[in-house]
Enzyme design. Structure first.
Site, short mmCIF file in Angstrom:
data_model
loop_
_atom_site.label_atom_id
_atom_site.label_comp_id
_atom_site.label_asym_id
_atom_site.label_seq_id
_atom_site.Cartn_x
_atom_site.Cartn_y
_atom_site.Cartn_z
N ASP A 1 -6.77 13.70 -24.91
CA ASP A 1 -6.68 12.30 -24.51
C ASP A 1 -5.97 11.60 -25.66
OD1 ASP A 1 -7.08 9.60 -24.19
OD2 ASP A 1 -9.20 9.75 -23.66
N TYR B 1 0.85 -1.20 0.00
CA TYR B 1 0.00 0.00 0.00
C TYR B 1 0.88 1.24 0.00
CZ TYR B 1 -4.99 -0.95 0.41
OH TYR B 1 -6.28 -1.25 0.14
N GLU C 1 -0.44 4.81 -0.50
CA GLU C 1 -1.21 6.05 -0.69
C GLU C 1 -0.32 7.26 -0.49
OE1 GLU C 1 -2.38 3.59 1.32
OE2 GLU C 1 -4.60 3.56 1.28
N THR D 1 -3.68 6.24 -21.85
CA THR D 1 -3.48 4.92 -21.27
C THR D 1 -2.04 4.54 -21.62
OG1 THR D 1 -4.38 3.94 -23.27
CG2 THR D 1 -5.86 4.11 -21.39
N ARG E 1 -1.56 -2.38 -18.72
CA ARG E 1 -2.84 -1.67 -18.71
C ARG E 1 -2.80 -0.64 -17.60
NH1 ARG E 1 -5.63 -4.43 -22.07
NH2 ARG E 1 -7.33 -2.97 -21.90
N LYS F 1 -1.69 0.91 -25.09
CA LYS F 1 -2.08 0.80 -26.51
C LYS F 1 -0.80 0.87 -27.36
CE LYS F 1 -6.80 2.44 -25.78
NZ LYS F 1 -6.97 3.13 -24.47
#
Ligand code: DSN
Length: 419
Positions: free
Chosen positions: A199, A54, A56, A225, A234, A228
């Site tokens: 985008d 974790y 954060e 992203t 991903r 691609k």
């Protein structure tokens, strides 16, 4: 290639599905324009112990202890992303493209603000204002469209912006094949006092490879992203100008997300490192060449690519017009020969999204596999014959044989690992 022996022993059902997927990927050609094959290094990174952690917060400012190595990894990913795209600031934590876009909107807008984005059927994306999405419930989206020749009329866009007074002008697409004029779009945004955002999810690898113009110097925010054309895991990424850095970081965490996926962030760092290498430029160049050959070949078969052709990694076809079959039927026929594509709406499509008038075909994944112009010509022929076959089983099985043979000549992971 990994062997997955532990999963094999422990959980045969998931192992069997994995084997099936590996075989499916090896024995067919992936031509969904948004997909690609990652390197073995990226695959390895995804399976590391960073998934246990974790983290954060951001490097140097975390909420939990034990962050010396997560900080190293995230800082590497940020620095490489900034270098790769010449960006002033990078946030590598978005889990995917949709949260990256939502976080970007919320960094600069208030609920109810107007966003001018590209109409979905003209190439835009769900997250750019489709009524069924959360962003469309928060913001007021107005769509702009392409002209009959496939270009964007920037005078019309300016008039629309003046009439609608958006707080954000959004560029970017998931099924548009031409180069946008970044200078004109951002100039319009300035004129009407709006932020500008691009985008670039589909074309990020082409931008990274410097084979098409980069939107990064022009737009206030650029989202993408990473999986691609960029050929990473991903995931999502937000780039922005320095004055927006704080707002963007806050919007991602704690605004929208909790703990970042540190194994994915490691894989992003690895992929950005790969994209910084000279070989990646060659890859991006070949993607453009392959898409152009595909366009030309389809034209020879009288299947006219939409939007007047392609300047990027994909083409769009109106299968109703060219072959008398819907996009759904075309997708099924191509599935049957081992070429995976997706049905797609075309501008102002009279048919619904589940059975639209067209298909989208992309070359990023097959280019990673090593296919060049001569093989793309064979692929185009296979596509044409399958779409003209009327489903004749003999014809389909013949073409499937050709596709399978070509796949064996271009195995995915031997090629990827040697690049
Ligand atoms: N699903 C992606 C695509 O295929 O373009 C976009 O999110």
């Amino acid at each position: 290639m990994m062997k997955y022996n532990v999963i094999k022993k422990q959980d045969t059902r998931t192992y069997d599905a994995l084997q099936g997927e590996m075989k499916r990927q090896e024995e067919g050609f992936e031509m969904i324009a948004s997909e690609n094959y990652v390197s073995e290094a990226v695959l390895e990174a995804l399976g590391t112990v960073f998934t246990n952690k974790y983290s954060e917060g951001y490097p140097g400012r975390r909420y939990y202890g034990g962050q010396e190595f997560t900080d190293t990894i995230e800082t590497l990913a940020i620095d490489r992303a900034k270098k790769l795209f010449g960006a002033e600031h990078a946030n590598v934590q978005p889990h995917a493209g949709a949260p990256a876009n939502l976080a970007a909107y919320s960094a600069i807008l208030k609920p109810g603000d107007t966003i001018l984005g590209m109409d979905l059927s003209h190439g835009g994306h769900l997250t750019h204002g489709h009524p069924l999405t959360l962003p469309a419930q928060i913001y007021r989206f107005v769509g702009y469209k392409t002209e009959a020749d496939g270009t964007i009329d920037y005078k019309k866009l300016e008039a629309l912006a003046k009439a609608e007074k958006p707080k954000l002008i959004l560029a970017g697409f998931s099924s548009y094949t031409r180069q946008l004029d970044y200078e004109k779009i951002t100039a319009i945004a300035k004129k009407v006092g709006a932020y500008s955002m691009m985008d670039m999810a589909h074309i990020a690898g082409l931008v990274a490879g410097k084979v098409i113009p980069s939107p990064v110097p022009y737009f206030d925010i650029v989202t993408t992203t990473t999986h691609k054309t960029l050929r990473g895991p991903r995931g999502g990424l937000i780039l922005c100008k320095a004055p927006l850095a704080k707002a963007v970081d806050r919007a991602v965490f704690p605004g929208l997300q909790g703990g970042p996926l540190m194994n994915t962030i490691m894989a992003k760092a690895v992929a950005f490192g790969e994209a910084l290498k000279p070989e990646f430029k060659k890859y991006a160049k070949q993607v453009l060449k392959n898409a152009k050959v595909l366009e030309k070949e389809m034209r020879k078969y009288d299947a006219m690519p939409l939007f007047g052709g392609t300047d990027n990694h994909m083409i769009m076809l109106d299968t109703v017009k060219s072959y008398g079959i819907s996009g759904k039927e075309a997708e099924k026929l191509l599935d049957a020969i081992g070429i995976t594509i997706n049905k797609n709406v075309i501008p102002d499509d009279p048919r619904g999204p589940m059975d639209p008038s067209g298909i989208r075909i992309g070359v990023p994944a097959v280019t990673t596999r090593g296919l060049r112009e001569p093989e793309i010509k064979i692929i185009a022929q296979c596509i044409h014959y399958a779409l003209s076959s009327g489903g004749d089983t003999e014809v389909i099985s013949g073409i499937k044989g050709t596709v399978k043979k070509l796949c064996h000549t271009f195995p995915i992971y031997r090629r990827v690992s040697s690049r």
